[in-house]
Write a protein that holds these residues in place. Structure first.
Motif, short mmCIF file in Angstrom:
data_model
loop_
_atom_site.label_atom_id
_atom_site.label_comp_id
_atom_site.label_asym_id
_atom_site.label_seq_id
_atom_site.Cartn_x
_atom_site.Cartn_y
_atom_site.Cartn_z
N GLU A 101 0.92 -1.36 -0.04
CA GLU A 101 0.09 0.28 -0.09
C GLU A 101 0.91 1.44 -0.06
OE1 GLU A 101 -2.89 -0.58 -0.53
OE2 GLU A 101 -3.33 -2.88 0.08
N MET A 102 2.17 1.16 0.35
CA MET A 102 3.02 2.48 0.34
C MET A 102 4.02 2.57 -0.43
SD MET A 102 2.77 3.36 4.28
CE MET A 102 3.48 5.08 4.42
N VAL A 103 4.86 1.34 -0.20
CA VAL A 103 6.29 1.31 -1.23
C VAL A 103 5.72 1.01 -2.68
CG1 VAL A 103 8.42 0.18 -1.36
CG2 VAL A 103 7.51 0.38 0.59
N PRO A 105 3.01 1.60 -4.66
CA PRO A 105 2.39 2.78 -5.28
C PRO A 105 3.54 4.03 -5.48
CG PRO A 105 0.94 2.05 -3.61
CD PRO A 105 2.25 1.28 -3.42
N MET A 106 4.28 4.15 -4.37
CA MET A 106 5.38 5.18 -4.53
C MET A 106 6.39 4.93 -5.55
SD MET A 106 6.15 7.07 -0.76
CE MET A 106 6.04 5.64 0.16
N SER A 107 6.97 3.63 -5.61
CA SER A 107 7.85 3.26 -6.48
C SER A 107 7.34 3.37 -7.96
CB SER A 107 8.06 1.74 -6.35
OG SER A 107 8.87 1.21 -7.26
N ALA A 108 5.94 2.86 -8.16
CA ALA A 108 5.37 3.29 -9.38
C ALA A 108 5.31 4.60 -9.63
CB ALA A 108 4.09 2.44 -9.58
N THR A 109 4.96 5.37 -8.80
CA THR A 109 4.46 6.72 -9.25
C THR A 109 5.96 7.33 -9.46
OG1 THR A 109 2.87 6.73 -7.66
CG2 THR A 109 3.70 8.88 -8.38
N MET A 110 6.97 7.26 -8.65
CA MET A 110 8.35 7.58 -9.05
C MET A 110 8.61 7.53 -10.25
SD MET A 110 10.49 9.54 -7.01
CE MET A 110 10.32 10.20 -5.52
N PHE A 111 8.64 5.98 -10.63
CA PHE A 111 9.20 5.89 -12.07
C PHE A 111 8.22 6.50 -13.27
CE2 PHE A 111 11.47 2.36 -9.65
CZ PHE A 111 12.81 2.91 -10.16
#
Lengths: 205, 214
Positions: A101-103, A105-111
């Motif tokens: 729920e956190m790592v 989505p943040m990883s996909a958003t960053m990339f």
């Protein structure tokens, strides 16, 4: 002695790895060495983690740039490590929840953010200043167009051309790079095994 | 508390905080960025312990059937030496660990990597020009072989790129430009697909939690 032991370890490890490829009797030794290699290299993650904590602790202590956000990094790190160690990493555990729920989505958003920056950087860097730069742009454009439905809607051959670019000129270029790099790696590996290249031993004085 | 909805909101708010950077650098972005760095580092530490060190080292050192295998102390000690790099007085011990990594890596490169990255690629390039298909395949095979040879000539710096070598290298540059363009396009599309995935998450998973259905 300061150099002799490390250089000997490099030489012996390198020779064992080469021998295990050609001499079946040394294969099990090579396999064990590969496992050792994986274990020792894995410990490097702890240096990275310690370094991260050190940098942020230093920033908080001396009120460095953006120091107010450093506790967020430390709390995030600690939360992941503690939940992982206490509850395990299986499905349904707090560690798994934090990851999903956190790592993730943040990883996909960053990339995905990189899509904007790559596109704008490319626009500035690859301006069609000469015919080769134009070729690069056309090739990139066709490959991108061939991978979205609108490409086929414009002309049904675009996906085929895109596939041909990937399979022929792209593969030829990639192969040239790979073969060239492999030659360079072999030369560098030989230099390391025979102790000519020692730069990896620097910085630990 | 509904953990599924809580999770969706966490993911959505963090994603929106990160996307806010597209407008300009701001505290929401900085918060999410720092959190991402910390959590990712923590994730990889636990991943390494649980998926690499425990099965490959700890379970070999202390097998389930009992007894200790002292030989497995060596990689453990070398691993600890590696970590000692952060202690300035003991940093030189990390040379032992680095030597093992470099030596094994170099030996692997000499054999396995050379086989896959050089020999297999050369083997794949040596194709019968008329193999299968008609004239189109024939032309494609010629472009492939010429591209690889000319690309390699471009990377050969022991001879000045003049005359025939220069002309061949020029063809190599052209092929490489097409290849880099294609790789670039492919990379951009991979990023775009992630962007589409995140947008779909926000539109079709997050918005419905507020009763907005598109």
């Amino acid at each position: 002695m300061r150099l002799f032991v490390p250089l000997t370890i490099t030489f012996v490890a390198g020779i064992i790895m080469i021998l295990q490829f050609f001499v079946p009797a040394t294969q099990s030794m090579g396999e064990s060495l590969q496992e050792w290699y994986m274990i020792v290299a894995s410990f490097a993650i702890f240096i990275g983690a310690a370094n991260l904590l050190q940098v942020h602790a230093h920033r908080i202590r001396f009120k460095g740039r953006n120091w107010k956000y450093s506790p967020v990094t430390i709390v995030g790190f600690t939360a992941m490590v503690l939940t992982g160690l206490i509850f395990g990493i299986e499905k349904g555990t707090p560690f798994n929840f934090l990851f999903l729920e956190m790592v993730a989505p943040m990883s996909a958003t960053m990339f995905s953010l990189l899509a904007f920056f790559v596109a704008s950087a490319a626009f500035r860097a690859f301006r069609a200043s000469n015919w080769r730069a134009t070729l690069l742009l056309i090739s990139a454009f066709v490959v991108m167009l061939g991978r979205v439905p609108i490409g086929a809607m414009i002309w049904d051959r675009i996906p085929l051309i895109s596939e041909w670019i990937m399979q022929v000129p792209n593969l030829a270029g990639q192969r040239a790079v790979m073969i060239g790099a492999a030659m360079g790696m072999v030369a560098t590996s030989l230099r390391m095994i025979f102790g000519i290249e020692r730069s990896y031993l620097g910085g630990a004085d | 508390m509904n953990w599924t909805i809580f999770g969706i909101w966490l993911g959505a708010l963090l994603s929106l905080s990160l996307y806010s950077f597209l407008y300009k650098d701001n505290p929401f972005y900085k918060f999410a960025e720092h959190l991402f760095v910390g959590m990712s580092a923590g994730y990889w530490v636990i991943y390494t312990i649980k998926n690499v060190l425990i099965p490959n080292w700890w379970e070999n050192l202390l097998p389930a059937e009992g007894g200790m295998q002292p030989i497995w102390l060596i990689p453990g000690i070398l691993g600890i030496f590696m970590v000692l790099r952060i202690v300035p007085k003991l940093a030189s011990l990390s040379r032992m660990s680095l030597s093992l990594i470099v030596g094994t890596g170099a030996g692997l490169t000499m054999t396995a990597m050379f086989q896959t990255n050089a020999l297999a690629q050369v083997n794949g390039t040596i194709v019968a020009l008329g193999q299968g298909g008609g004239w189109f395949n024939w032309v494609s095979n010629i472009i492939m072989v010429t591209g690889v040879v000319c690309g390699l000539v471009y990377f050969f710096f022991s001879k000045a790129h003049t005359g025939i070598v220069g002309r061949t290298a020029n063809v190599g540059i052209t092929i490489l430009m097409v290849a880099f363009g294609a790789s670039f396009g492919y990379t951009v599309m991979a990023r775009i697909s992630l962007l589409i995935g995140q947008t779909q998450f926000l539109l079709f998973e997050w918005l419905p939690t507020m009763g907005i259905h598109l």
